[in-house]
Write an enzyme that holds these catalytic residues in place. Structure first.
Site, PDB file in Angstrom:
ATOM      1  N   THR A 141      38.411  47.837  35.564  1.00 33.35           N
ATOM      2  CA  THR A 141      38.085  47.742  34.144  1.00 33.35           C
ATOM      3  C   THR A 141      37.559  49.058  33.589  1.00 33.35           C
ATOM      4  OG1 THR A 141      36.539  46.702  32.605  1.00 33.35           O
ATOM      5  CG2 THR A 141      35.815  46.847  34.874  1.00 33.35           C
ATOM      6  N   ASP A 142      37.681  49.226  32.279  1.00 26.63           N
ATOM      7  CA  ASP A 142      37.112  50.424  31.633  1.00 26.63           C
ATOM      8  C   ASP A 142      35.590  50.375  31.589  1.00 26.63           C
ATOM      9  OD1 ASP A 142      36.791  48.435  29.697  1.00 26.63           O
ATOM     10  OD2 ASP A 142      37.756  49.549  28.084  1.00 26.63           O
ATOM     11  N   GLU A 143      35.008  49.170  31.862  1.00 24.92           N
ATOM     12  CA  GLU A 143      33.549  49.048  31.753  1.00 24.92           C
ATOM     13  C   GLU A 143      32.819  49.882  32.798  1.00 24.92           C
ATOM     14  OE1 GLU A 143      31.835  45.279  30.986  1.00 24.92           O
ATOM     15  OE2 GLU A 143      33.497  44.592  29.768  1.00 24.92           O
ATOM     16  N   TYR A 167      28.092  43.017  36.035  1.00 25.42           N
ATOM     17  CA  TYR A 167      29.555  42.922  36.184  1.00 25.42           C
ATOM     18  C   TYR A 167      30.161  44.306  36.392  1.00 25.42           C
ATOM     19  CZ  TYR A 167      34.447  42.923  34.681  1.00 25.42           C
ATOM     20  OH  TYR A 167      35.794  43.144  34.604  1.00 25.42           O
ATOM     21  N   SER A 168      29.861  45.251  35.478  1.00 19.94           N
ATOM     22  CA  SER A 168      30.528  46.554  35.594  1.00 19.94           C
ATOM     23  C   SER A 168      30.032  47.314  36.817  1.00 19.94           C
ATOM     24  CB  SER A 168      30.370  47.371  34.312  1.00 19.94           C
ATOM     25  OG  SER A 168      29.030  47.468  33.913  1.00 19.94           O
ATOM     26  N   SER A 170      29.318  45.907  39.647  1.00 20.88           N
ATOM     27  CA  SER A 170      30.051  45.359  40.802  1.00 20.88           C
ATOM     28  C   SER A 170      31.489  45.865  40.825  1.00 20.88           C
ATOM     29  CB  SER A 170      30.001  43.828  40.794  1.00 20.88           C
ATOM     30  OG  SER A 170      30.751  43.293  39.707  1.00 20.88           O
ATOM     31  N   LYS A 171      32.104  46.015  39.644  1.00 17.77           N
ATOM     32  CA  LYS A 171      33.480  46.534  39.610  1.00 17.77           C
ATOM     33  C   LYS A 171      33.478  48.009  40.014  1.00 17.77           C
ATOM     34  CE  LYS A 171      36.850  44.755  38.489  1.00 17.77           C
ATOM     35  NZ  LYS A 171      37.857  43.923  39.209  1.00 17.77           N
TER      36      LYS A 171
HETATM   37  P1  NAD Z   1      39.494  35.554  35.072  1.00 14.21           P
HETATM   38  O1  NAD Z   1      38.027  35.288  35.186  1.00 14.21           O
HETATM   39  O2  NAD Z   1      40.277  34.906  33.998  1.00 14.21           O
HETATM   40  O3  NAD Z   1      40.211  35.155  36.450  1.00 14.21           O
HETATM   41  C1  NAD Z   1      39.647  35.461  37.705  1.00 14.21           C
HETATM   42  C2  NAD Z   1      40.395  34.659  38.757  1.00 14.21           C
HETATM   43  O4  NAD Z   1      39.842  35.012  40.042  1.00 14.21           O
HETATM   44  C3  NAD Z   1      40.263  33.154  38.601  1.00 14.21           C
HETATM   45  O5  NAD Z   1      41.517  32.540  38.777  1.00 14.21           O
HETATM   46  C4  NAD Z   1      39.307  32.751  39.711  1.00 14.21           C
HETATM   47  O6  NAD Z   1      39.525  31.444  40.200  1.00 14.21           O
HETATM   48  C5  NAD Z   1      39.622  33.798  40.768  1.00 14.21           C
HETATM   49  N1  NAD Z   1      38.482  34.022  41.690  1.00 14.21           N
HETATM   50  C6  NAD Z   1      37.189  34.243  41.333  1.00 14.21           C
HETATM   51  N2  NAD Z   1      36.438  34.360  42.455  1.00 14.21           N
HETATM   52  C7  NAD Z   1      37.283  34.227  43.509  1.00 14.21           C
HETATM   53  C8  NAD Z   1      37.102  34.270  44.922  1.00 14.21           C
HETATM   54  N3  NAD Z   1      35.890  34.442  45.467  1.00 14.21           N
HETATM   55  N4  NAD Z   1      38.182  34.131  45.716  1.00 14.21           N
HETATM   56  C9  NAD Z   1      39.415  33.938  45.179  1.00 14.21           C
HETATM   57  N5  NAD Z   1      39.636  33.865  43.853  1.00 14.21           N
HETATM   58  C10 NAD Z   1      38.584  34.007  43.031  1.00 14.21           C
HETATM   59  O7  NAD Z   1      39.618  37.140  35.030  1.00 14.21           O
HETATM   60  P2  NAD Z   1      40.619  38.072  34.196  1.00 14.21           P
HETATM   61  O8  NAD Z   1      40.064  38.293  32.860  1.00 14.21           O
HETATM   62  O9  NAD Z   1      42.000  37.564  34.363  1.00 14.21           O
HETATM   63  O10 NAD Z   1      40.466  39.432  35.012  1.00 14.21           O
HETATM   64  C11 NAD Z   1      41.253  39.670  36.191  1.00 14.21           C
HETATM   65  C12 NAD Z   1      40.894  41.022  36.744  1.00 14.21           C
HETATM   66  O11 NAD Z   1      41.142  42.029  35.762  1.00 14.21           O
HETATM   67  C13 NAD Z   1      39.420  41.159  37.126  1.00 14.21           C
HETATM   68  O12 NAD Z   1      39.342  41.915  38.308  1.00 14.21           O
HETATM   69  C14 NAD Z   1      38.804  41.909  35.957  1.00 14.21           C
HETATM   70  O13 NAD Z   1      37.694  42.686  36.387  1.00 14.21           O
HETATM   71  C15 NAD Z   1      39.965  42.791  35.532  1.00 14.21           C
HETATM   72  N6  NAD Z   1      39.994  43.171  34.086  1.00 14.21           N
HETATM   73  C16 NAD Z   1      39.882  42.200  33.104  1.00 14.21           C
HETATM   74  C17 NAD Z   1      39.981  42.586  31.771  1.00 14.21           C
HETATM   75  C18 NAD Z   1      39.897  41.565  30.653  1.00 14.21           C
HETATM   76  O14 NAD Z   1      39.869  41.960  29.487  1.00 14.21           O
HETATM   77  N7  NAD Z   1      39.893  40.277  30.924  1.00 14.21           N
HETATM   78  C19 NAD Z   1      40.181  43.927  31.436  1.00 14.21           C
HETATM   79  C20 NAD Z   1      40.261  44.884  32.454  1.00 14.21           C
HETATM   80  C21 NAD Z   1      40.190  44.479  33.790  1.00 14.21           C
HETATM   81  O1  DAU Z   2      36.728  46.101  28.726  1.00 17.40           O
HETATM   82  C1  DAU Z   2      37.281  45.270  29.683  1.00 17.40           C
HETATM   83  C2  DAU Z   2      36.416  44.039  29.871  1.00 17.40           C
HETATM   84  O2  DAU Z   2      36.594  43.243  28.711  1.00 17.40           O
HETATM   85  C3  DAU Z   2      36.743  43.254  31.125  1.00 17.40           C
HETATM   86  O3  DAU Z   2      36.484  44.030  32.251  1.00 17.40           O
HETATM   87  C4  DAU Z   2      35.917  41.957  31.183  1.00 17.40           C
HETATM   88  O4  DAU Z   2      36.319  41.181  32.299  1.00 17.40           O
HETATM   89  C5  DAU Z   2      36.175  41.166  29.904  1.00 17.40           C
HETATM   90  O5  DAU Z   2      35.363  40.017  29.903  1.00 17.40           O
HETATM   91  C6  DAU Z   2      35.882  42.023  28.669  1.00 17.40           C
HETATM   92  O6  DAU Z   2      34.452  42.285  28.555  1.00 17.40           O
HETATM   93  P1  DAU Z   2      33.684  42.195  27.146  1.00 17.40           P
HETATM   94  O7  DAU Z   2      32.272  41.944  27.453  1.00 17.40           O
HETATM   95  O8  DAU Z   2      34.026  43.338  26.284  1.00 17.40           O
HETATM   96  O9  DAU Z   2      34.428  40.884  26.536  1.00 17.40           O
HETATM   97  P2  DAU Z   2      33.851  39.600  25.758  1.00 17.40           P
HETATM   98  O10 DAU Z   2      35.034  38.842  25.267  1.00 17.40           O
HETATM   99  O11 DAU Z   2      32.817  38.891  26.541  1.00 17.40           O
HETATM  100  O12 DAU Z   2      33.126  40.267  24.488  1.00 17.40           O
HETATM  101  C7  DAU Z   2      33.831  41.101  23.581  1.00 17.40           C
HETATM  102  C8  DAU Z   2      32.823  41.595  22.555  1.00 17.40           C
HETATM  103  O13 DAU Z   2      32.409  40.490  21.730  1.00 17.40           O
HETATM  104  C9  DAU Z   2      31.542  42.164  23.142  1.00 17.40           C
HETATM  105  O14 DAU Z   2      31.105  43.254  22.345  1.00 17.40           O
HETATM  106  C10 DAU Z   2      30.547  41.018  23.053  1.00 17.40           C
HETATM  107  C11 DAU Z   2      30.985  40.276  21.808  1.00 17.40           C
HETATM  108  N1  DAU Z   2      30.754  38.812  21.809  1.00 17.40           N
HETATM  109  C12 DAU Z   2      31.248  38.098  22.851  1.00 17.40           C
HETATM  110  C13 DAU Z   2      31.085  36.746  22.918  1.00 17.40           C
HETATM  111  C14 DAU Z   2      31.609  35.945  24.083  1.00 17.40           C
HETATM  112  C15 DAU Z   2      30.100  38.192  20.754  1.00 17.40           C
HETATM  113  O15 DAU Z   2      29.673  38.855  19.776  1.00 17.40           O
HETATM  114  N2  DAU Z   2      29.922  36.830  20.817  1.00 17.40           N
HETATM  115  C16 DAU Z   2      30.374  36.077  21.859  1.00 17.40           C
HETATM  116  O16 DAU Z   2      30.161  34.851  21.857  1.00 17.40           O
END
Ligand code: NAD
Ligand code: DAU
Length: 360
Positions: A141-143, A167-168, A170-171
């Protein structure tokens, strides 16, 4: 032995991004066997993959990446020669409440997979590994880069790591382990760091699906702080396409940033969602703005994320294919049309989480 060219382990394939990656690979590469390994936590849902569940090149395995012995068994049983690792705890707010489970899954889980790959590919049945036959692709992630000010700076692949949330952190830690396995053991690895994804099948704890669902149901829209934080949004299928390209053509040991050059202040994005949902439901324009509720800010809330994906464009020719206006309209339509999916994933403990988060 089997007749597949590659046996690819995709972890977290039942989650949001993982399900799009699994779907793309299963459909595009019938010559690869795709083994989807997922623990099916609250965020994983096999309903995300109904359309490919019977494909001859698809196998689902329910397992926990924190169980090293099980990872070794799965590598052996399915002759795993490539990994695309997405499984993670992914929600920042949850990491603030329970950092340990983020360290366990994101750090130890990643380490287990790296070690299983190292033992299977370097010391195990193949004796040696080469980039042409093996690859460990870590989706990050960019975080990890921390937060930007309100200026024109962007995260590049050389930006110093500076994570702020559990979270970030740990990543970031998992990224360091991946690079360490490359530098120490010669494991063929590749990492990509992507910005915020949006699109179908995202669990409704994240901003976009949560707010679409709440607008539909006339529930409050909890905006953290003043709603001024900025995120860089990318349609999830564009991320999946980038992963496909980097997996096949990326340089061993390299990192690629993925982003949409599409920055939005939260409050502006929320108003776009309100307008789009209100129109789709035949409400007055902006009628649901009354649902906006400013709530206590997220602890350590990163001000701004913005990705420079020039390297990916120049070296591999990737660009986002979808304009944001089109992407958000498609996304709103999808959630409105899939109330059954929403009800399915929000059964279980979702309401407890929601009440604890927002005190309602
Ligand atoms: P998500 O939370 O929707 O899905 C995570 C999946 O991992 C789920 O299916 C869950 O069951 C599985 N999982 C969790 N713990 C596990 C374990 N111990 N063993 C096996 N499976 C397990 O996440 P996402 O948003 O699809 O993100 C996927 C990946 O992409 C993550 O690594 C996240 O850090 C990265 N990422 C997400 C975003 C975003 O905007 N969502 C952006 C950049 C990077
Ligand atoms: O940048 C990549 C990341 O984007 C991924 O690595 C993460 O897995 C993904 O969850 C996401 O993180 P954010 O924290 O940016 O996403 P989230 O949707 O939780 O929040 C987006 C923005 O909106 C953030 O500034 C917080 C704000 N927010 C979020 C929620 C859930 C609110 O204002 N209210 C809310 O209820």
């Amino acid at each position: 032995m089997n007749n597949f060219n590659k046996n690819i382990l995709i972890t977290g394939g039942a989650g949001f991004i993982g399900s799009h990656v699994v779907r793309l690979f299963v459909n595009k590469y019938p010559e690869y066997r795709i083994v989807n390994l997922d623990k099916l936590t609250y965020a994983g849902n096999l309903a995300n993959l109904k359309d490919v569940e019977n494909a001859p090149n698809y196998t689902f395995v329910k397992a926990d990446i924190c169980d090293f012995e099980d990872m070794m068994r799965i590598f052996e049983e399915y002759s795993i020669d490539n990994v695309i690792h997405l499984a993670a705890e992914s929600h920042v707010d949850r990491s603030i409440k329970d950092p340990f489970s983020f360290a366990r899954t994101n750090v130890i889980g990643t380490l287990n997979l790296l070690e299983a790959a190292r033992r299977s590919w370097v010391e195990g049945r193949d004796g040696v590994h080469t980039v042409s036959t093996h690859r460990f692709y870590h989706v990050s992630t960019d975080e990890v880069y921390g937060a930007l000010e309100f200026d024109n700076t962007l995260f590049t692949e050389d930006t110093r790591y500076d994570p702020h949330s559990p979270y970030s952190a740990s990543k970031a830690s998992s990224d360091h382990f991946v690079r360490a396995y490359h530098d120490t053991y010669g494991l063929p690895v590749i990492i990509s760091n992507c910005s915020n994804n949006y699109g179908p099948f995202q669990f409704p704890e994240k901003l976009i699906p949560l707010f679409i669902n709440n607008i539909r149901n006339n529930k409050p829209l909890p905006v953290y702080g003043k709603g001024e934080n900025v995120r860089d949004w990318l349609y999830v299928e564009d991320h999946a396409r980038a992963i496909d390209l980097i997996f096949h053509e990326g340089k061993d040991g390299d990192t690629y940033n993925i982003g949409g050059f599409n920055e939005w202040k939260n409050i502006d994005l929320i108003k776009v969602m309100i307008k789009t949902v209100d129109r789709a439901l035949g409400r007055e324009d902006g009628e649901s703005e009354k649902l906006i509720t400013y709530v206590t800010d997220r602890a350590g809330h990163d001000l701004r994320y913005a990705i420079d994906s020039t390297k990916l464009k120049n070296e591999l020719g990737w660009e986002p294919s979808l304009q944001f206006e089109e992407g958000i309209a498609k996304t709103v339509r999808w959630y409105l049309d899939h109330e059954d999916w929403m009800n399915n994933v929000t059964s279980g403990d979702y309401q407890k989480y929601y009440d604890a988060m927002y005190g309602r």
